[in-house]
Design a protein around this motif. Structure first.
Motif, PDB file in Angstrom:
ATOM      1  N   LYS A  57       0.827  -1.212   0.000  1.00  0.00           N
ATOM      2  CA  LYS A  57       0.000   0.000   0.000  1.00  0.00           C
ATOM      3  C   LYS A  57       0.855   1.254   0.000  1.00  0.00           C
ATOM      4  O   LYS A  57       0.477   2.285  -0.551  1.00  0.00           O
ATOM      5  CB  LYS A  57      -0.915  -0.001   1.228  1.00  0.00           C
ATOM      6  CG  LYS A  57      -1.934  -1.113   1.257  1.00  0.00           C
ATOM      7  CD  LYS A  57      -2.697  -1.108   2.565  1.00  0.00           C
ATOM      8  CE  LYS A  57      -3.680  -2.269   2.627  1.00  0.00           C
ATOM      9  NZ  LYS A  57      -4.356  -2.348   3.950  1.00  0.00           N
ATOM     10  N   PHE A 111      -0.813  -2.609   9.055  1.00  0.00           N
ATOM     11  CA  PHE A 111      -0.968  -1.899   7.788  1.00  0.00           C
ATOM     12  C   PHE A 111      -0.728  -2.790   6.565  1.00  0.00           C
ATOM     13  O   PHE A 111      -0.573  -2.286   5.469  1.00  0.00           O
ATOM     14  CB  PHE A 111      -0.013  -0.702   7.741  1.00  0.00           C
ATOM     15  CG  PHE A 111      -0.256   0.301   8.822  1.00  0.00           C
ATOM     16  CD1 PHE A 111      -1.414   1.061   8.853  1.00  0.00           C
ATOM     17  CD2 PHE A 111       0.670   0.480   9.838  1.00  0.00           C
ATOM     18  CE1 PHE A 111      -1.645   1.981   9.860  1.00  0.00           C
ATOM     19  CE2 PHE A 111       0.460   1.416  10.851  1.00  0.00           C
ATOM     20  CZ  PHE A 111      -0.701   2.163  10.858  1.00  0.00           C
ATOM     21  N   PRO A 136      -1.846   6.280  11.924  1.00  0.00           N
ATOM     22  CA  PRO A 136      -3.175   6.248  11.312  1.00  0.00           C
ATOM     23  C   PRO A 136      -3.702   7.633  10.943  1.00  0.00           C
ATOM     24  O   PRO A 136      -4.282   7.811   9.863  1.00  0.00           O
ATOM     25  CB  PRO A 136      -4.043   5.600  12.400  1.00  0.00           C
ATOM     26  CG  PRO A 136      -3.100   4.725  13.149  1.00  0.00           C
ATOM     27  CD  PRO A 136      -1.807   5.485  13.177  1.00  0.00           C
ATOM     28  N   LEU A 195      -1.657   8.945   7.864  1.00  0.00           N
ATOM     29  CA  LEU A 195      -1.965   8.209   6.643  1.00  0.00           C
ATOM     30  C   LEU A 195      -3.341   8.573   6.097  1.00  0.00           C
ATOM     31  O   LEU A 195      -3.515   8.718   4.875  1.00  0.00           O
ATOM     32  CB  LEU A 195      -1.890   6.701   6.906  1.00  0.00           C
ATOM     33  CG  LEU A 195      -0.493   6.147   7.206  1.00  0.00           C
ATOM     34  CD1 LEU A 195      -0.570   4.690   7.639  1.00  0.00           C
ATOM     35  CD2 LEU A 195       0.420   6.278   5.989  1.00  0.00           C
ATOM     36  N   LYS A 196      -4.312   8.719   6.962  1.00  0.00           N
ATOM     37  CA  LYS A 196      -5.647   9.111   6.523  1.00  0.00           C
ATOM     38  C   LYS A 196      -5.642  10.497   5.890  1.00  0.00           C
ATOM     39  O   LYS A 196      -6.386  10.771   4.942  1.00  0.00           O
ATOM     40  CB  LYS A 196      -6.619   9.077   7.700  1.00  0.00           C
ATOM     41  CG  LYS A 196      -6.993   7.670   8.132  1.00  0.00           C
ATOM     42  CD  LYS A 196      -7.952   7.680   9.306  1.00  0.00           C
ATOM     43  CE  LYS A 196      -8.294   6.259   9.735  1.00  0.00           C
ATOM     44  NZ  LYS A 196      -9.195   6.229  10.926  1.00  0.00           N
ATOM     45  N   GLU A 197      -4.787  11.382   6.384  1.00  0.00           N
ATOM     46  CA  GLU A 197      -4.714  12.734   5.842  1.00  0.00           C
ATOM     47  C   GLU A 197      -4.199  12.769   4.409  1.00  0.00           C
ATOM     48  O   GLU A 197      -4.467  13.728   3.672  1.00  0.00           O
ATOM     49  CB  GLU A 197      -3.829  13.612   6.739  1.00  0.00           C
ATOM     50  CG  GLU A 197      -4.479  13.952   8.067  1.00  0.00           C
ATOM     51  CD  GLU A 197      -3.571  14.755   8.979  1.00  0.00           C
ATOM     52  OE1 GLU A 197      -4.079  15.298   9.983  1.00  0.00           O
ATOM     53  OE2 GLU A 197      -2.352  14.842   8.705  1.00  0.00           O
ATOM     54  N   ASN A 217      -4.878  10.210   2.388  1.00  0.00           N
ATOM     55  CA  ASN A 217      -5.818   9.307   1.691  1.00  0.00           C
ATOM     56  C   ASN A 217      -5.260   7.899   1.463  1.00  0.00           C
ATOM     57  O   ASN A 217      -5.513   7.284   0.419  1.00  0.00           O
ATOM     58  CB  ASN A 217      -6.256   9.925   0.358  1.00  0.00           C
ATOM     59  CG  ASN A 217      -6.951  11.256   0.540  1.00  0.00           C
ATOM     60  OD1 ASN A 217      -7.818  11.382   1.400  1.00  0.00           O
ATOM     61  ND2 ASN A 217      -6.573  12.235  -0.260  1.00  0.00           N
ATOM     62  N   ILE A 218      -4.519   7.392   2.440  1.00  0.00           N
ATOM     63  CA  ILE A 218      -4.069   6.007   2.378  1.00  0.00           C
ATOM     64  C   ILE A 218      -4.978   5.168   3.273  1.00  0.00           C
ATOM     65  O   ILE A 218      -5.073   5.422   4.473  1.00  0.00           O
ATOM     66  CB  ILE A 218      -2.600   5.872   2.824  1.00  0.00           C
ATOM     67  CG1 ILE A 218      -1.688   6.576   1.813  1.00  0.00           C
ATOM     68  CG2 ILE A 218      -2.214   4.398   2.938  1.00  0.00           C
ATOM     69  CD1 ILE A 218      -0.222   6.511   2.161  1.00  0.00           C
ATOM     70  N   GLU A 219      -5.639   4.211   2.696  1.00  0.00           N
ATOM     71  CA  GLU A 219      -6.553   3.350   3.443  1.00  0.00           C
ATOM     72  C   GLU A 219      -5.823   2.121   3.948  1.00  0.00           C
ATOM     73  O   GLU A 219      -4.874   1.634   3.333  1.00  0.00           O
ATOM     74  CB  GLU A 219      -7.717   2.925   2.551  1.00  0.00           C
ATOM     75  CG  GLU A 219      -8.571   4.098   2.067  1.00  0.00           C
ATOM     76  CD  GLU A 219      -9.729   3.660   1.215  1.00  0.00           C
ATOM     77  OE1 GLU A 219      -9.853   2.432   0.971  1.00  0.00           O
ATOM     78  OE2 GLU A 219     -10.514   4.517   0.783  1.00  0.00           O
ATOM     79  N   PHE A 220      -6.271   1.614   5.092  1.00  0.00           N
ATOM     80  CA  PHE A 220      -5.669   0.411   5.670  1.00  0.00           C
ATOM     81  C   PHE A 220      -6.706  -0.336   6.485  1.00  0.00           C
ATOM     82  O   PHE A 220      -7.795   0.171   6.733  1.00  0.00           O
ATOM     83  CB  PHE A 220      -4.461   0.764   6.543  1.00  0.00           C
ATOM     84  CG  PHE A 220      -4.712   1.835   7.560  1.00  0.00           C
ATOM     85  CD1 PHE A 220      -5.147   1.504   8.836  1.00  0.00           C
ATOM     86  CD2 PHE A 220      -4.544   3.189   7.241  1.00  0.00           C
ATOM     87  CE1 PHE A 220      -5.395   2.488   9.776  1.00  0.00           C
ATOM     88  CE2 PHE A 220      -4.789   4.172   8.181  1.00  0.00           C
ATOM     89  CZ  PHE A 220      -5.211   3.824   9.444  1.00  0.00           C
TER      90      PHE A 220
END
Length: 238
Positions: free
Chosen positions: A57, A80, A228, A231-233, A235-238
């Motif tokens: 990812k 992750f 987390p 990563l969300k900021e 736009n990486i999803e996990f």
């Protein structure tokens, strides 16, 4: 050195995992072969020959080996999955940079993130991956990974996550290093204005923070909350 903990997840490092080699490792004339259920990786320090069937990812490059080991111990790979985790153990050597470029070429659409201390050296290390080094200017085009993103620890994160009580005052070298960083040509480019802001913020603050300082907020804060959120900021999803 590469250590695979589960299919699709590879951990990358330089000579720090020799004491943890599992049964699925073979080293033949300095070439590491990692055997998985239905695919083999064949890796040299500067080359990746075969692509994974389960692309990561993201790739996370950590400044320090101590943080690298802590992330492994805290279960980052499982949380992750699948990702690639690397460390240059401080300032990266040519092989580490070349390996990252190989991954960048192999996984062209996957983010490459760098996690460093919030200090002039941490920023400088990130720029070596992204822009190259002055010492190897002629070779820089083959060692530059322009899509590198500085994930943290950002100077502005110090206030955002309420870290002032753990800060370390600048010494004279830190102050002069910040001034030198601000004079670099790429810092004047519009595309790098966020970097300019972060380094100016750090210089005005006159204090620095280490990644480990996040533990002063709460045990395992780096894994449980900080990564987390960051990563969300982006736009990486996990």
């Amino acid at each position: 050195m590469i250590k695979t903990l589960s299919p699709g997840t590879t951990v990358l490092c330089r000579q720090t995992l020799m004491n943890k080699i599992a049964d699925n490792f073979k080293v033949i004339k300095d070439v590491l072969i990692v055997e998985l259920s239905d695919i083999s990786y064949v890796c040299t320090p500067a080359d990746i020959i075969k692509e994974d069937k389960n692309p990561p990812k993201f790739i996370l490059v950590v400044e320090k080996d101590s943080c690298f080991q802590n992330l492994l111990d805290d279960g980052l790979l499982a949380k992750f999955y699948p990702i690639i985790l690397m460390t240059g153990k401080g300032y990266p050597d040519i092989n580490t940079r070349s390996l990252l470029v190989s991954f960048s070429n192999l996984y062209r659409n996957i983010p490459i993130l760098v996690l460093t201390d919030s200090d002039p050296h941490g920023f400088d290390i990130m720029t070596i991956y992204k822009f190259g080094s002055k010492e190897l200017f002629r070779e820089s085009q083959n060692l530059v990974c322009s899509k590198v993103h500085w994930l943290g620890l950002l100077p502005t994160d110090i206030e955002r996550f309420n870290l002032p009580s753990t800060l370390i005052p600048f010494n004279r070298y830190d102050t002069s290093k910040c001034a030198e960083l601000l004079k670099r040509p790429y810092m004047a480019q519009e595309a790098n204005k966020d970097y300019l802001y972060e380094v100016e913020y750090l210089k005005n603050l006159g204090k620095k923070a280490e990644i480990e300082n996040l533990a002063s907020i709460k045990d395992n804060f780096l894994m449980a909350m900080y990564l987390p959120i960051k990563l969300k900021e982006i736009n990486i999803e996990f």
